[in-house]
Scaffold this motif. Structure first.
Motif, short mmCIF file in Angstrom:
data_model
loop_
_atom_site.label_atom_id
_atom_site.label_comp_id
_atom_site.label_asym_id
_atom_site.label_seq_id
_atom_site.Cartn_x
_atom_site.Cartn_y
_atom_site.Cartn_z
N LEU A 50 0.83 -1.20 0.00
CA LEU A 50 0.00 0.00 0.00
C LEU A 50 0.86 1.26 0.00
O LEU A 50 0.55 2.23 -0.70
N GLN A 51 1.96 1.24 0.74
CA GLN A 51 2.87 2.39 0.75
C GLN A 51 3.41 2.66 -0.66
O GLN A 51 3.45 3.81 -1.11
N ALA A 52 3.79 1.61 -1.37
CA ALA A 52 4.30 1.77 -2.74
C ALA A 52 3.21 2.33 -3.67
O ALA A 52 3.49 3.20 -4.50
N ALA A 53 1.98 1.85 -3.52
CA ALA A 53 0.87 2.35 -4.35
C ALA A 53 0.58 3.81 -4.05
O ALA A 53 0.32 4.61 -4.96
N ILE A 54 0.64 4.18 -2.78
CA ILE A 54 0.40 5.57 -2.38
C ILE A 54 1.50 6.48 -2.95
O ILE A 54 1.21 7.55 -3.49
N GLU A 55 2.75 6.05 -2.85
CA GLU A 55 3.85 6.85 -3.38
C GLU A 55 3.75 7.00 -4.90
O GLU A 55 3.98 8.08 -5.44
N ALA A 56 3.39 5.92 -5.59
CA ALA A 56 3.23 5.99 -7.05
C ALA A 56 2.09 6.94 -7.43
O ALA A 56 2.22 7.73 -8.37
N ASP A 57 1.00 6.88 -6.69
CA ASP A 57 -0.13 7.77 -6.96
C ASP A 57 0.24 9.23 -6.67
O ASP A 57 -0.11 10.13 -7.43
N ARG A 58 0.97 9.45 -5.61
CA ARG A 58 1.41 10.81 -5.27
C ARG A 58 2.31 11.36 -6.39
O ARG A 58 2.19 12.53 -6.78
N GLU A 59 3.19 10.52 -6.92
CA GLU A 59 4.07 10.95 -8.01
C GLU A 59 3.27 11.26 -9.27
O GLU A 59 3.54 12.25 -9.95
N ARG A 60 2.26 10.45 -9.58
CA ARG A 60 1.40 10.73 -10.74
C ARG A 60 0.69 12.06 -10.56
O ARG A 60 0.56 12.84 -11.50
N ASP A 61 0.22 12.35 -9.35
CA ASP A 61 -0.43 13.64 -9.08
C ASP A 61 0.54 14.80 -9.29
O ASP A 61 0.16 15.83 -9.85
N ARG A 62 1.77 14.64 -8.84
CA ARG A 62 2.78 15.69 -9.04
C ARG A 62 3.02 15.93 -10.53
O ARG A 62 3.11 17.07 -10.98
N GLN A 63 3.13 14.84 -11.29
CA GLN A 63 3.36 14.97 -12.73
C GLN A 63 2.18 15.65 -13.41
O GLN A 63 2.37 16.51 -14.26
N ARG A 64 0.95 15.27 -13.03
CA ARG A 64 -0.24 15.91 -13.61
C ARG A 64 -0.27 17.39 -13.28
O ARG A 64 -0.63 18.22 -14.11
#
Length: 112
Positions: A50-64
């Motif tokens: 879950l931590q990895a999924a949260i970090e990946a989602d946070r990075e996608r939000d930053r890129q968007r």
């Protein structure tokens, strides 16, 4: 449908079904099960996943966000109450529950 995550180590986490099912899929659990458990032995892997999924989602939000700042469009993305709630925002309470549960050696259960 509402899903309630429970642990004797933390307060309940209550989510709407679609959001809870998405998190259960990430954790490798049956998203259609009416109830289930993350045992103490399963918690370290579940937390890491879950931590990895949260970090990946946070990075996608930053890129968007970076892309939208570079975009010359007339309509800015919604903010405040109109903004979408991301996986990293929805998943954080469950992640914290799982961490507390691991510390106290208590399982996490859910039911709908």
């Amino acid at each position: 449908m509402v899903v309630t995550f429970k642990s004797r180590a933390a307060a309940d986490v209550i989510m709407l079904g679609d959001h809870a099912r998405a998190l259960l899929r990430i954790l490798g659990k049956d998203p259609d099960a009416r109830q289930g458990i993350l045992t103490v032995e399963q918690l370290p892997d579940a937390i890491a996943t879950l931590q990895a999924a949260i970090e990946a989602d946070r990075e996608r939000d930053r890129q968007r966000q970076d892309e939208s700042e570079d975009d010359d469009g007339d309509d800015p993305p919604p903010t405040g109450i109109g903004a979408a709630v991301s996986l990293h925002q929805r998943g954080w309470p469950l992640l914290e529950m799982m961490r507390q549960s691991l510390d106290d050696k208590k399982p996490v259960t859910w039911e709908s």
